[in-house]
Design a protein around this motif. Structure first.
Motif, short mmCIF file in Angstrom:
data_model
loop_
_atom_site.label_atom_id
_atom_site.label_comp_id
_atom_site.label_asym_id
_atom_site.label_seq_id
_atom_site.Cartn_x
_atom_site.Cartn_y
_atom_site.Cartn_z
N MET A 160 69.65 92.53 22.94
CA MET A 160 69.43 93.89 22.41
C MET A 160 70.78 94.61 22.25
O MET A 160 71.02 95.29 21.27
CB MET A 160 68.55 94.72 23.35
CG MET A 160 67.20 94.13 23.64
SD MET A 160 66.04 94.33 22.31
CE MET A 160 64.87 93.07 22.76
N CYS B 47 60.09 97.56 28.23
CA CYS B 47 59.36 96.39 27.69
C CYS B 47 59.94 95.07 28.18
O CYS B 47 59.25 94.28 28.81
CB CYS B 47 59.29 96.46 26.16
SG CYS B 47 58.85 94.90 25.39
N ARG C 270 57.86 101.81 18.31
CA ARG C 270 58.86 101.50 17.28
C ARG C 270 58.67 102.37 16.04
O ARG C 270 59.62 102.91 15.48
CB ARG C 270 58.78 100.03 16.90
CG ARG C 270 59.29 99.11 18.00
CD ARG C 270 59.03 97.66 17.64
NE ARG C 270 59.65 96.77 18.61
CZ ARG C 270 59.37 95.47 18.71
NH1 ARG C 270 58.47 94.92 17.92
NH2 ARG C 270 59.97 94.72 19.62
N ALA D 264 62.07 100.81 22.88
CA ALA D 264 61.68 100.36 21.54
C ALA D 264 61.79 101.50 20.52
O ALA D 264 62.32 101.31 19.42
CB ALA D 264 60.26 99.82 21.59
N ARG E 257 65.51 102.52 19.96
CA ARG E 257 66.29 101.48 19.28
C ARG E 257 65.90 101.38 17.81
O ARG E 257 66.76 101.33 16.93
CB ARG E 257 66.09 100.14 19.99
CG ARG E 257 67.32 99.26 19.98
CD ARG E 257 67.13 98.08 20.89
NE ARG E 257 66.31 97.06 20.27
CZ ARG E 257 66.77 96.10 19.46
NH1 ARG E 257 68.05 96.06 19.18
NH2 ARG E 257 65.97 95.19 18.97
N PHE E 258 64.60 101.37 17.55
CA PHE E 258 64.18 101.28 16.15
C PHE E 258 64.48 102.58 15.40
O PHE E 258 64.83 102.54 14.23
CB PHE E 258 62.68 100.91 16.05
CG PHE E 258 62.49 99.41 16.12
CD1 PHE E 258 62.71 98.73 17.31
CD2 PHE E 258 62.16 98.69 15.00
CE1 PHE E 258 62.59 97.35 17.38
CE2 PHE E 258 62.03 97.30 15.06
CZ PHE E 258 62.24 96.63 16.25
N GLY F 58 66.39 98.45 24.80
CA GLY F 58 65.10 97.74 24.80
C GLY F 58 64.10 98.37 25.74
O GLY F 58 62.90 98.16 25.61
#
Ligand code: COM
Length: 521
Positions: free
Chosen positions: A136, A78, A365, A49, A52-53, A75
């Motif tokens: 994702m 999670c 995130r 997370a 990726r964010f 991803g």
């Protein structure tokens, strides 16, 4: 496999991920714009997370990013082993609980325990999880324009060099986000025996038998959530915990009335919860047959079981970075960062579970986003000391802000609004009800939940809200925001509720909002 100039559909991604998971595809899945060379502004190690964010934010701020993950999808844990299966299992637990209490009444059929299989639920999850994985990858490539290498280990060579599959990539910054895994207490013997699982090994390689009972070591959220699920399937579950449930260090702002409602209801469902004890050893030859435990009174006993589950908290994966970069870590190995996610080494950032609690999605995130913003030159700080929190039993349990006791300590004069009202036995009142507890309210009122909110009488501001039931979790995201903005009881009373009763605390607040001097309800 160079995927840069290819556009895979969702089904094609699902198939490719599956083939990589079973070992048919061993090469890296590469989405790199080679025309731009191999120099980056930032490389994210770990595509969970946070990675990726953080990558999405980096792209949005005009940085060239690369994210590398050992798994064939973005991803992180999670959707693969952690939050998503937990939500599936918790929803299943809630459904099974509903079926049990209503078994053979109304339109409900008789609850057949033999059909409530833990292994079936795990299989269901594993058959479905590559769809979110595929999404994702698809979204990150097609919509967010991220560059990534999947199905490959990243080795940090130095603060500006990362090696993947023998190729070196240079970068101005590195963001570390490789997550954590279950802490295995070294003092407990026999944890390597067959029949001992944690949230990850439950899924991969996966539980391959239907246990007859479960003993959980530890009293974490994971212990309560997975334990409630096992119990709901009919697998009698015992939790062994040193601290009382919901009084572990990792949780804050736990209201005592809420805690009691939650724990009493776990016991009502048949769970054994042994607090103040010390698990000593998993006994059995090669397979676990029981757990030897020292009880609070000092006596030792063995609790027989064919399934031991660890709910002992988390530890990070930081050693390779300490070795390569010399970053500072704390006594448990978590990377030390400031509010900008900067480590002790300039240009090296750390995010998510790697920096310690809370091990929550919002934190991961927003840590990634924080690192990206700072790398892009914006001095952005992320304070995650106060946040709304939740766990699942067969209920949603949600809380935000101060408990009643904390509010009494910090404020001169407070008002407490709660349901059932103080002193009234739970079974005497079919309230609160929320979405999902209507049937309980009419069949087993004592199961319909608990709620409390607290106001400061002087400023009339909402200080905290606490809820056990269903359907309120989403509201707590917004309540957190509103509490931080200073919402008052009068403003709560102005809100427009979409349900007759008050998971959002609107109705009860309105009933008191007319008072110049606030009083309890
Ligand atoms: C959530 C994974 S399951 S991510 O935060 O969207 O990357």
């Amino acid at each position: 496999m160079d995927l840069f100039s290819t556009s895979l559909s969702m089904p094609e991604w699902e198939t490719l991920i599956h083939r990589a998971e079973v070992g048919d595809v061993n090469e890296a899945l590469e989405n790199i714009d080679r025309s731009k060379g191999t120099e980056f502004d930032v490389i994210f190690i770990g595509g969970g997370a946070g990675g990726r964010f953080g990558s999405a934010y980096s792209k949005a701020r005009g940085l060239r990013q690369l994210v590398v993950d050992k798994w064939p999808f973005l991803g992180g844990s999670c959707p693969h082993q952690a939050c998503v299966p937990h939500h599936l299992f918790s929803e299943a637990a809630r459904e099974m609980d509903y079926m049990r209490w209503n078994s053979d009444t109304l339109w409900f059929t008789k609850f057949e325990e033999e059909r409530a299989s833990i292994v079936d639920l795990i299989d269901l999850f594993k058959r479905g999880r590559n769809n979110p994985h595929a999404f994702m990858n698809w979204q990150s490539k097609e919509q967010l324009d991220m560059e990534y290498i999947l199905n490959a280990e990243a080795i940090v060579i130095d603060k500006n060099t990362v090696e993947v599959n023998g190729e070196r990539f240079t970068t101005k910054n590195i963001v570390l986000g490789t997550g954590s895994s279950t802490f295995v207490p070294p003092e407990i013997k026999g944890l390597d025996k067959a029949g001992v699982y944690d949230y990850a090994t439950l899924i991969d390689p996966g539980l391959d038998y239907e246990p007859t009972s479960c003993v959980i070591i530890g009293g974490s959220k994971v212990a309560m959530e997975y334990g409630s699920f096992y119990q709901a399937t009919g697998c009698h579950t015992t939790i062994l915990t040193r601290s009382p449930l919901m009084r572990t260090k990792s949780l804050h702002h736990i209201d005592e009335d809420l805690r009691r409602y939650v724990v009493d209801n776990m016991r009502l469902r048949g769970m054994d919860i042994i607090e103040g004890c010390e698990p000593l050893e998993v006994v059995g030859e090669e397979r676990a047959t029981g757990v030897r435990v020292r009880l609070a009174d000092g006596t030792e006993t063995i609790i027989e079981t064919d399934f031991v589950f660890l709910g002992t908290g988390e530890r990070p994966h930081t050693q390779p970075f300490v070795d390569a970069l010399g970053i500072d870590v704390d006594e448990k190995g978590f990377v030390k960062v400031n509010a900008r996610m900067q480590t002790s080494i300039p240009g090296i950032y750390a995010i998510g579970d790697l920096i310690g609690a809370p091990m929550e999605m919002f934190k991961a995130r927003k840590c990634g986003m924080t690192a990206a913003r700072n790398i892009a030159g914006e001095p952005f700080e992320f304070d995650f000391s106060e946040y709304p929190d939740f766990l699942h039993t067969t209920y949603e349990v949600t809380w935000v802000g101060l408990t009643e006791d904390e509010a009494r300590e910090q404020y001169e004069d407070i008002t407490v609004i709660q349901m059932p009202p103080k002193g009234m036995p739970n079974g005497d009142i079919a309230l609160p009800v929320s979405e999902g507890t209507m049937l309980y309210a009419f069949t087993r009122p004592e199961l319909s939940g608990f709620q409390k909110c607290i106001y400061d009488n002087h400023s009339r501001r909402l200080l905290g809200a606490h809820h056990v039931g269903m359907g309120a979790k989403d509201a707590f995201q917004y309540l957190d925001f509103l509490i931080k903005k200073g919402i008052t009881i009068d403003e709560m009373g102005e809100m427009n509720e979409l349900f007759i009763n008050p998971e959002h605390f609107i109705q009860l607040s309105r009933l008191r909002a007319g008072h110049q001097n606030l009083v309890d309800l």
